[in-house]
Scaffold this motif. Sequence first.
Motif, short mmCIF file in Angstrom:
data_model
loop_
_atom_site.label_atom_id
_atom_site.label_comp_id
_atom_site.label_asym_id
_atom_site.label_seq_id
_atom_site.Cartn_x
_atom_site.Cartn_y
_atom_site.Cartn_z
N GLU A 181 0.85 -1.18 0.00
CA GLU A 181 0.00 0.00 0.00
C GLU A 181 0.88 1.23 0.00
O GLU A 181 2.08 1.17 0.31
N SER A 239 -3.48 4.03 2.53
CA SER A 239 -4.84 3.59 2.25
C SER A 239 -5.08 3.16 0.80
O SER A 239 -6.02 2.44 0.54
N GLU A 240 -4.24 3.58 -0.13
CA GLU A 240 -4.42 3.24 -1.54
C GLU A 240 -3.34 2.27 -1.99
O GLU A 240 -2.29 2.16 -1.36
N GLY A 241 -3.59 1.59 -3.09
CA GLY A 241 -2.58 0.71 -3.68
C GLY A 241 -1.51 1.52 -4.39
O GLY A 241 -1.69 2.70 -4.69
#
Length: 70
Positions: free
Chosen positions: A18, A24-26
């Motif tokens: 991540e 929180s995002e890839g």
Amino acid sequence: ARQQAIRENTLKVFTAGECVVCLSEGCDTVLLRCMHNCLHAACFRDLAKSTSSVRCPMCRSMVQGCVFVK
């Protein structure tokens, strides 16, 4: 040539699970020279806007460009 090699997956790229900035995002952004795929495009853009010389958040090497991957 280097960007084409990244797209063809012929260079070794380290991919974090991540984004190391927002957690929180890839990851979808490969930083050039160090080849770390450790953040996503929005965090990279924010990082690039905030300073004149962008450094990799993992190894602190100078970023000379990036490639956005899916």
